[in-house]
Design a protein around this motif. Structure first.
Motif, PDB file in Angstrom:
ATOM      1  N   HIS A   6     -21.905   3.447  -2.602  1.00 16.82           N
ATOM      2  CA  HIS A   6     -21.563   3.218  -1.189  1.00 16.82           C
ATOM      3  C   HIS A   6     -20.080   2.858  -1.060  1.00 16.82           C
ATOM      4  CE1 HIS A   6     -21.727   1.850   2.935  1.00 16.82           C
ATOM      5  NE2 HIS A   6     -21.194   0.706   2.546  1.00 16.82           N
ATOM      6  N   HIS A   7     -19.569   1.975  -1.937  1.00 17.68           N
ATOM      7  CA  HIS A   7     -18.156   1.586  -1.894  1.00 17.68           C
ATOM      8  C   HIS A   7     -17.247   2.779  -2.161  1.00 17.68           C
ATOM      9  CE1 HIS A   7     -19.344  -2.817  -2.759  1.00 17.68           C
ATOM     10  NE2 HIS A   7     -19.164  -2.637  -1.466  1.00 17.68           N
ATOM     11  N   VAL A   8     -17.600   3.605  -3.146  1.00 18.34           N
ATOM     12  CA  VAL A   8     -16.802   4.800  -3.449  1.00 18.34           C
ATOM     13  C   VAL A   8     -16.780   5.729  -2.244  1.00 18.34           C
ATOM     14  CG1 VAL A   8     -16.682   6.883  -4.873  1.00 18.34           C
ATOM     15  CG2 VAL A   8     -17.113   4.677  -5.951  1.00 18.34           C
ATOM     16  N   ARG A  14     -12.281   6.581   4.039  1.00 18.18           N
ATOM     17  CA  ARG A  14     -11.054   6.000   4.612  1.00 18.18           C
ATOM     18  C   ARG A  14      -9.817   6.795   4.204  1.00 18.18           C
ATOM     19  NH1 ARG A  14     -11.440  -0.299   5.772  1.00 18.18           N
ATOM     20  NH2 ARG A  14     -13.583  -0.282   6.489  1.00 18.18           N
ATOM     21  N   LEU A  15      -9.797   7.273   2.995  1.00 16.18           N
ATOM     22  CA  LEU A  15      -8.673   8.128   2.577  1.00 16.18           C
ATOM     23  C   LEU A  15      -8.604   9.371   3.455  1.00 16.18           C
ATOM     24  CD1 LEU A  15      -8.954   7.856  -1.307  1.00 16.18           C
ATOM     25  CD2 LEU A  15      -7.095   6.988   0.112  1.00 16.18           C
ATOM     26  N   ASP A  17      -9.855   9.718   6.467  1.00 18.49           N
ATOM     27  CA  ASP A  17      -9.487   9.317   7.834  1.00 18.49           C
ATOM     28  C   ASP A  17      -7.975   9.223   8.015  1.00 18.49           C
ATOM     29  OD1 ASP A  17     -12.172   9.162   8.426  1.00 18.49           O
ATOM     30  OD2 ASP A  17     -12.259   6.955   8.357  1.00 18.49           O
ATOM     31  N   PHE A  18      -7.269   8.813   6.979  1.00 20.59           N
ATOM     32  CA  PHE A  18      -5.814   8.678   7.050  1.00 20.59           C
ATOM     33  C   PHE A  18      -5.093   9.889   6.459  1.00 20.59           C
ATOM     34  CE2 PHE A  18      -7.288   4.335   7.509  1.00 20.59           C
ATOM     35  CZ  PHE A  18      -6.509   3.902   8.569  1.00 20.59           C
ATOM     36  N   GLN A  19      -5.849  10.973   6.281  1.00 23.73           N
ATOM     37  CA  GLN A  19      -5.319  12.249   5.779  1.00 23.73           C
ATOM     38  C   GLN A  19      -4.627  12.085   4.428  1.00 23.73           C
ATOM     39  OE1 GLN A  19      -3.007  13.911   8.992  1.00 23.73           O
ATOM     40  NE2 GLN A  19      -4.840  14.289  10.211  1.00 23.73           N
ATOM     41  N   LEU A  20      -5.247  11.269   3.552  1.00 28.31           N
ATOM     42  CA  LEU A  20      -4.800  11.127   2.176  1.00 28.31           C
ATOM     43  C   LEU A  20      -5.804  11.856   1.294  1.00 28.31           C
ATOM     44  CD1 LEU A  20      -3.884   7.346   2.304  1.00 28.31           C
ATOM     45  CD2 LEU A  20      -2.289   9.270   2.297  1.00 28.31           C
ATOM     46  N   PHE A  21      -5.303  12.592   0.311  1.00 31.00           N
ATOM     47  CA  PHE A  21      -6.179  13.443  -0.476  1.00 31.00           C
ATOM     48  C   PHE A  21      -6.023  13.148  -1.953  1.00 31.00           C
ATOM     49  CE2 PHE A  21      -4.931  15.533   3.440  1.00 31.00           C
ATOM     50  CZ  PHE A  21      -6.176  15.742   4.028  1.00 31.00           C
ATOM     51  N   LEU A  22      -7.090  13.378  -2.690  1.00 31.86           N
ATOM     52  CA  LEU A  22      -7.115  13.175  -4.130  1.00 31.86           C
ATOM     53  C   LEU A  22      -7.216  14.515  -4.830  1.00 31.86           C
ATOM     54  CD1 LEU A  22      -9.754  10.296  -4.245  1.00 31.86           C
ATOM     55  CD2 LEU A  22      -7.279  10.085  -4.275  1.00 31.86           C
ATOM     56  N   LYS A  23      -6.613  14.607  -6.028  1.00 30.95           N
ATOM     57  CA  LYS A  23      -6.778  15.798  -6.857  1.00 30.95           C
ATOM     58  C   LYS A  23      -8.041  15.602  -7.687  1.00 30.95           C
ATOM     59  CE  LYS A  23      -2.643  18.206  -7.645  1.00 30.95           C
ATOM     60  NZ  LYS A  23      -1.900  18.894  -8.671  1.00 30.95           N
ATOM     61  N   ALA A  24      -9.007  16.438  -7.499  1.00 33.84           N
ATOM     62  CA  ALA A  24     -10.303  16.278  -8.155  1.00 33.84           C
ATOM     63  C   ALA A  24     -10.175  16.207  -9.675  1.00 33.84           C
ATOM     64  CB  ALA A  24     -11.237  17.423  -7.758  1.00 33.84           C
ATOM     65  N   GLU A  25      -9.265  17.004 -10.246  1.00 30.48           N
ATOM     66  CA  GLU A  25      -9.133  17.014 -11.715  1.00 30.48           C
ATOM     67  C   GLU A  25      -8.526  15.726 -12.256  1.00 30.48           C
ATOM     68  OE1 GLU A  25      -5.573  19.304 -10.051  1.00 30.48           O
ATOM     69  OE2 GLU A  25      -7.736  19.359  -9.743  1.00 30.48           O
ATOM     70  N   LYS A  26      -7.937  14.924 -11.384  1.00 29.28           N
ATOM     71  CA  LYS A  26      -7.363  13.652 -11.829  1.00 29.28           C
ATOM     72  C   LYS A  26      -8.298  12.474 -11.556  1.00 29.28           C
ATOM     73  CE  LYS A  26      -2.486  14.783 -11.537  1.00 29.28           C
ATOM     74  NZ  LYS A  26      -1.183  14.327 -11.027  1.00 29.28           N
ATOM     75  N   CYS A  27      -9.463  12.746 -11.013  1.00 31.23           N
ATOM     76  CA  CYS A  27     -10.406  11.690 -10.645  1.00 31.23           C
ATOM     77  C   CYS A  27     -11.611  11.688 -11.581  1.00 31.23           C
ATOM     78  CB  CYS A  27     -10.913  11.905  -9.221  1.00 31.23           C
ATOM     79  SG  CYS A  27      -9.624  11.815  -7.975  1.00 31.23           S
ATOM     80  N   SER A  28     -12.128  10.506 -11.800  1.00 31.17           N
ATOM     81  CA  SER A  28     -13.417  10.388 -12.478  1.00 31.17           C
ATOM     82  C   SER A  28     -14.137   9.210 -11.848  1.00 31.17           C
ATOM     83  CB  SER A  28     -13.235  10.225 -13.985  1.00 31.17           C
ATOM     84  OG  SER A  28     -12.883   8.939 -14.329  1.00 31.17           O
ATOM     85  N   PHE A 154      -6.881  -7.019   4.507  1.00 31.88           N
ATOM     86  CA  PHE A 154      -6.109  -7.287   5.702  1.00 31.88           C
ATOM     87  C   PHE A 154      -4.866  -6.415   5.679  1.00 31.88           C
ATOM     88  CE2 PHE A 154      -2.648  -9.588   7.823  1.00 31.88           C
ATOM     89  CZ  PHE A 154      -3.187  -9.686   9.097  1.00 31.88           C
ATOM     90  N   ASN A 155      -4.712  -5.564   6.677  1.00 33.78           N
ATOM     91  CA  ASN A 155      -3.526  -4.738   6.808  1.00 33.78           C
ATOM     92  C   ASN A 155      -3.237  -3.956   5.519  1.00 33.78           C
ATOM     93  OD1 ASN A 155      -1.429  -3.650   8.226  1.00 33.78           O
ATOM     94  ND2 ASN A 155      -0.006  -5.318   7.775  1.00 33.78           N
ATOM     95  N   LYS A 156      -4.287  -3.348   4.966  1.00 38.44           N
ATOM     96  CA  LYS A 156      -4.207  -2.502   3.771  1.00 38.44           C
ATOM     97  C   LYS A 156      -3.912  -3.284   2.491  1.00 38.44           C
ATOM     98  CE  LYS A 156      -2.569   1.448   6.397  1.00 38.44           C
ATOM     99  NZ  LYS A 156      -1.513   2.413   6.564  1.00 38.44           N
ATOM    100  N   HIS A 157      -4.025  -4.600   2.505  1.00 41.60           N
ATOM    101  CA  HIS A 157      -3.797  -5.413   1.315  1.00 41.60           C
ATOM    102  C   HIS A 157      -4.974  -6.356   1.129  1.00 41.60           C
ATOM    103  CE1 HIS A 157       0.357  -4.103   0.953  1.00 41.60           C
ATOM    104  NE2 HIS A 157       0.491  -4.306   2.249  1.00 41.60           N
ATOM    105  N   TYR A 158      -5.328  -6.583  -0.127  1.00 43.05           N
ATOM    106  CA  TYR A 158      -6.373  -7.553  -0.403  1.00 43.05           C
ATOM    107  C   TYR A 158      -5.764  -8.950  -0.423  1.00 43.05           C
ATOM    108  CZ  TYR A 158      -9.836  -4.044  -1.421  1.00 43.05           C
ATOM    109  OH  TYR A 158     -10.719  -3.019  -1.316  1.00 43.05           O
ATOM    110  N   ILE A 159      -6.371  -9.854   0.282  1.00 41.64           N
ATOM    111  CA  ILE A 159      -5.927 -11.234   0.353  1.00 41.64           C
ATOM    112  C   ILE A 159      -6.995 -12.087  -0.324  1.00 41.64           C
ATOM    113  CG2 ILE A 159      -5.284 -13.143   1.868  1.00 41.64           C
ATOM    114  CD1 ILE A 159      -3.447 -10.705   2.169  1.00 41.64           C
ATOM    115  N   THR A 160      -6.599 -12.935  -1.242  1.00 38.92           N
ATOM    116  CA  THR A 160      -7.537 -13.836  -1.889  1.00 38.92           C
ATOM    117  C   THR A 160      -7.164 -15.258  -1.521  1.00 38.92           C
ATOM    118  OG1 THR A 160      -7.890 -12.323  -3.725  1.00 38.92           O
ATOM    119  CG2 THR A 160      -8.477 -14.624  -4.091  1.00 38.92           C
ATOM    120  N   CYS A 161      -8.145 -15.983  -1.071  1.00 37.40           N
ATOM    121  CA  CYS A 161      -7.964 -17.379  -0.701  1.00 37.40           C
ATOM    122  C   CYS A 161      -8.780 -18.216  -1.672  1.00 37.40           C
ATOM    123  CB  CYS A 161      -8.456 -17.593   0.729  1.00 37.40           C
ATOM    124  SG  CYS A 161      -8.387 -19.308   1.256  1.00 37.40           S
ATOM    125  N   ILE A 162      -8.181 -19.237  -2.216  1.00 32.78           N
ATOM    126  CA  ILE A 162      -8.895 -20.149  -3.110  1.00 32.78           C
ATOM    127  C   ILE A 162      -8.954 -21.506  -2.421  1.00 32.78           C
ATOM    128  CG2 ILE A 162      -8.936 -21.268  -5.357  1.00 32.78           C
ATOM    129  CD1 ILE A 162      -7.391 -18.902  -6.463  1.00 32.78           C
TER     130      ILE A 162
END
Length: 170
Positions: A6-8, A14-15, A17-28, A154-162
């Motif tokens: 589900h996460h993948v 989302r990629l 949706d923002f018209q970003l594409f992956l090369k299938a041969e470079k993905c696993s 948040f805003n395309k960045h992961y924020i970690t709060c401790i």
């Protein structure tokens, strides 16, 4: 595995949706482990890649300032894998103080060099944190702290709060 799929799918959506594409041969996808930036990452945690362990194991004692700088630069990249790295490495970094013209190797430097090599080659492992469990931190002053971590996007960045709670008996 269902949640992972589900996460993948969500990331790929989302990629797109923002018209970003992956090369299938470079993905696993759905791999039990990956090699990334010299680290081996799997479900048990993060460790140094085996090729890097061999490089450390076979590293000769530095004879010049440049060789020592090269070793310290390499080992510094992996410093988070070694408990008390800066304390162990201090005899080596001390040799570079005041910009010496030549290397004055000492018995303490030999001990530090061999200790670092041993620490790197005894399979150190950083375990992935479990966000569902409390996290205990131990500060350099040996103050025991109880913590919880929260991470969000948040805003395309992961924020970690401790969140830290200090015991009341201090």
């Amino acid at each position: 595995m269902t949640e992972h799929r589900h996460h993948v799918a969500e990331v790929l959506k989302r990629l797109r949706d923002f018209q970003l594409f992956l090369k299938a041969e470079k993905c696993s996808f759905h791999q039990p482990s990956v090699q990334f930036l010299g680290y081996h990452i799997d479900s048990s945690g993060i460790r140094m890649g085996e090729g890097k362990v061999d490089a450390i194991r076979n590293w000769p004692i530095p004879t010049t300032i440049k060789e020592l700088q090269r070793f310290l630069g390499f080992s510094n990249f992996y410093r988070r894998l070694i408990l008390n790295y800066s304390i162990i490495a201090s005899p080596l970094t001390h040799l570079l103080r005041h910009k010496p013209k030549s290397l004055s190797w000492t018995p303490a430097a030999t001990q530090a060099f061999e200790s670092l090599k041993k620490s790197f080659t005894t399979s150190p492992l950083l375990v992935h944190p479990d966000p569902e469990k409390p996290l205990d931190l131990f500060s350099p002053t040996f103050l025991h702290l109880h913590c919880r971590t929260f991470t969000w996007l948040f805003n395309k960045h992961y924020i970690t709060c401790i969140l830290v709670s200090v015991p009341s008996d201090l």
